[in-house]
Design an enzyme around this catalytic site. Structure first.
Site, mmCIF file in Angstrom:
data_model
loop_
_atom_site.group_PDB
_atom_site.id
_atom_site.type_symbol
_atom_site.label_atom_id
_atom_site.label_comp_id
_atom_site.label_asym_id
_atom_site.label_seq_id
_atom_site.Cartn_x
_atom_site.Cartn_y
_atom_site.Cartn_z
ATOM 1 N N ALA A 64 0.867 -1.145 -0.030
ATOM 2 C CA ALA A 64 -0.059 0.037 0.075
ATOM 3 C C ALA A 64 0.983 1.208 0.116
ATOM 4 O O ALA A 64 1.989 1.140 0.600
ATOM 5 C CB ALA A 64 -1.112 -0.012 1.176
ATOM 6 N N GLY A 109 0.588 -5.018 1.077
ATOM 7 C CA GLY A 109 -0.482 -5.020 0.017
ATOM 8 C C GLY A 109 -0.352 -5.816 -1.335
ATOM 9 O O GLY A 109 -1.393 -6.231 -1.437
ATOM 10 N N GLU A 112 -0.499 -9.201 -0.374
ATOM 11 C CA GLU A 112 -2.070 -9.651 -0.047
ATOM 12 C C GLU A 112 -2.828 -9.582 -1.116
ATOM 13 O O GLU A 112 -3.750 -10.481 -1.336
ATOM 14 C CB GLU A 112 -2.491 -8.573 1.044
ATOM 15 C CG GLU A 112 -1.868 -8.361 2.366
ATOM 16 C CD GLU A 112 -2.203 -7.329 3.415
ATOM 17 O OE1 GLU A 112 -1.784 -6.192 3.091
ATOM 18 O OE2 GLU A 112 -2.882 -7.557 4.170
ATOM 19 N N GLU A 132 4.771 -5.066 7.367
ATOM 20 C CA GLU A 132 3.902 -3.805 8.095
ATOM 21 C C GLU A 132 4.465 -3.620 9.472
ATOM 22 O O GLU A 132 4.382 -2.402 9.922
ATOM 23 C CB GLU A 132 2.492 -4.290 7.975
ATOM 24 C CG GLU A 132 1.743 -3.943 6.771
ATOM 25 C CD GLU A 132 1.690 -5.380 6.019
ATOM 26 O OE1 GLU A 132 2.389 -6.269 6.039
ATOM 27 O OE2 GLU A 132 1.045 -5.204 4.912
HETATM 28 C C1 HXC Z 1 4.941 4.085 -1.663
HETATM 29 C C2 HXC Z 1 6.730 3.308 -2.610
HETATM 30 C C3 HXC Z 1 6.564 2.191 -1.921
HETATM 31 C C4 HXC Z 1 5.497 2.192 -1.053
HETATM 32 C C5 HXC Z 1 8.223 1.899 -2.961
HETATM 33 N N1 HXC Z 1 7.733 3.041 -3.124
HETATM 34 N N2 HXC Z 1 7.399 1.129 -2.288
HETATM 35 N N3 HXC Z 1 5.922 4.407 -2.198
HETATM 36 N N4 HXC Z 1 4.570 3.126 -1.041
HETATM 37 N N5 HXC Z 1 4.894 0.813 -0.570
HETATM 38 C C6 HXC Z 1 8.761 4.233 -3.833
HETATM 39 C C7 HXC Z 1 9.715 4.467 -3.256
HETATM 40 O O1 HXC Z 1 9.497 5.745 -2.143
HETATM 41 C C8 HXC Z 1 10.662 5.145 -4.331
HETATM 42 O O2 HXC Z 1 10.072 6.426 -4.725
HETATM 43 C C9 HXC Z 1 10.287 4.399 -5.471
HETATM 44 O O3 HXC Z 1 8.923 3.710 -5.156
HETATM 45 C C10 HXC Z 1 11.388 3.408 -5.833
HETATM 46 O O4 HXC Z 1 11.656 2.483 -4.425
HETATM 47 P P1 HXC Z 1 13.029 2.540 -3.589
HETATM 48 O O5 HXC Z 1 12.916 2.439 -2.278
HETATM 49 O O6 HXC Z 1 13.802 3.669 -4.082
HETATM 50 O O7 HXC Z 1 13.451 1.197 -4.125
HETATM 51 P P2 HXC Z 1 14.612 0.310 -4.030
HETATM 52 O O8 HXC Z 1 15.662 0.830 -3.196
HETATM 53 O O9 HXC Z 1 14.922 -0.978 -4.919
HETATM 54 O O10 HXC Z 1 13.951 -0.589 -2.751
HETATM 55 C C11 HXC Z 1 12.617 -1.293 -3.063
HETATM 56 C C12 HXC Z 1 11.709 -1.726 -1.874
HETATM 57 C C13 HXC Z 1 11.515 -0.408 -0.979
HETATM 58 C C14 HXC Z 1 12.689 -2.774 -1.158
HETATM 59 C C15 HXC Z 1 10.362 -2.354 -2.205
HETATM 60 O O11 HXC Z 1 10.921 0.535 -1.903
HETATM 61 C C16 HXC Z 1 10.482 -0.856 -0.066
HETATM 62 O O12 HXC Z 1 10.765 -1.491 1.247
HETATM 63 N N6 HXC Z 1 9.191 -0.257 -0.015
HETATM 64 C C17 HXC Z 1 8.332 -0.580 0.910
HETATM 65 C C18 HXC Z 1 7.710 -1.710 1.104
HETATM 66 C C19 HXC Z 1 6.669 -1.903 2.099
HETATM 67 O O13 HXC Z 1 7.073 -1.594 3.361
HETATM 68 N N7 HXC Z 1 5.505 -2.235 1.922
HETATM 69 C C20 HXC Z 1 4.543 -2.272 2.876
HETATM 70 C C21 HXC Z 1 3.618 -1.120 2.920
HETATM 71 S S1 HXC Z 1 2.490 -1.191 4.114
HETATM 72 P P3 HXC Z 1 10.928 7.599 -4.904
HETATM 73 O O14 HXC Z 1 9.890 8.860 -4.889
HETATM 74 O O15 HXC Z 1 11.721 8.024 -3.639
HETATM 75 O O16 HXC Z 1 11.768 7.415 -6.494
HETATM 76 C C22 HXC Z 1 1.206 -2.116 3.386
HETATM 77 C C23 HXC Z 1 0.021 -2.136 4.520
HETATM 78 C C24 HXC Z 1 -1.399 -2.884 3.462
HETATM 79 O O17 HXC Z 1 1.325 -2.618 2.323
HETATM 80 C C25 HXC Z 1 -2.467 -2.408 4.124
HETATM 81 C C26 HXC Z 1 -3.092 -1.455 4.386
HETATM 82 C C27 HXC Z 1 -4.417 -1.142 4.908
#
Ligand code: HXC
Length: 258
Positions: A64, A109, A112, A132
């Protein structure tokens, strides 16, 4: 219909839904989820298998959208969660097989979303996980429940409490992913699986999906009763008559889904 963050393409009876916001690794913001809900609602009866995958090279869906979630109030978070749950439920309610082609990061997400599909195939590059708790929250689009049902409580707790990212091979070992493919072979493999399904009775597949899904939430006797009833009901269908007649006449069946 033109969408901003997704693409819905159709090739014959197989549709492919691309979550296509590669700049944010296909993160699910409200707009993307709303578009997905609309797209799933628009799928016509001519579509008989849906493949879900990520646009771009790197991600299936990296979760998400954290940038959007960071500022949510409790009430807004409830609504956001409900929207995500509706999308996942809509996928499960489709009367056709859904196949997740996990081509890269499937985190939070995104994992999921894959779990809400009937089958998951993954590329060698895929990384799956529910990170998360590292953000101070819990999975919110059904992950605590669907992952637990898929891999059992202890594995689900291990993955959710550690937030660890696992590769496709490990995900296959856990039974989460069915096969691990070279990146370029992933979509062709999913289409081959779809082609096998297309030979079979669409009504029977729809009923099998419903009985499996509904039965999984029931005790065995109630679930078997659902199977018994549904099996019998199919003998009122044109597809049953055609399927069995075709076998006896030693020819391929020509199903109508009725
Ligand atoms: C918003 C995101 C994102 C996310 C990546 N990006 N994941 N933006 N939400 N979930 C964006 C980054 O901010 C970045 O934007 C661009 O995508 C590229 O990502 P990088 O981090 O630069 O890439 P990399 O270094 O290769 O790392 C990849 C990654 C990392 C390991 C996937 O991006 C990451 O850890 N993302 C978050 C993963 C996560 O925690 N997901 C769970 C979210 S909570 P910019 O603008 O800087 O280029 C969830 C809850 C669900 O899903 C339920 C809700 C009710």
């Amino acid at each position: 219909m033109a969408y901003e963050n997704i693409r819905l393409e159709q090739d014959g009876a197989v549709a492919t839904l691309f979550i296509d916001r590669p700049k944010a690794l296909n993160a699910l913001n409200s707009k993307t989820l709303q578009e997905m809900e609309a797209a799933l609602g628009s799928i016509g009866t001519d579509v008989r298998v849906l493949i879900v995958t990520g646009g771009g090279e790197k991600a299936f869906v990296a979760g998400a959208d954290i940038a959007e979630m960071a500022a949510l109030s409790e009430t807004q978070a409830q609504e956001f969660g409900a929207l995500g749950h509706r999308v996942m439920a809509a996928l499960e309610a489709l009367p056709i097989p859904t196949i997740a082609a996990v081509n890269g990061f499937a985190l939070g997400g995104g994992c999921e979303l894959a779990l809400a599909c009937d089958l998951i195939y993954a590329s060698e590059k895929a990384k799956l996980g529910l990170p998360e708790v590292g953000l101070g929250v819990i999975p919110g689009f059904g992950g605590t429940q669907r992952l637990t049902r898929a891999v059992g409580r202890a594995r689900a707790k291990e993955l959710i409490f550690t937030g660890e990212r696992i590769d496709a091979v490990k995900a296959k070992e856990l039974g989460l992913v069915l096969e691990v493919l070279a990146p370029e072979a992933l979509l062709p493999h999913c289409r081959e699986v779809a082609a096998k399904m297309l030979k079979n009775g669409p009504l029977a597949i729809a009923k099998a999906k419903r009985v499996i899904e509904q039965g999984a939430d029931q005790d065995l006797r109630v679930a078997n009763e659902l199977e018994r009833k549904t099996f019998g009901e199919l003998f009122g269908s044109a597809d049953q008559r055609e399927g069995m007649k075709a076998f006896l006449e030693k020819r391929p069946a020509s199903f109508t889904g009725k």
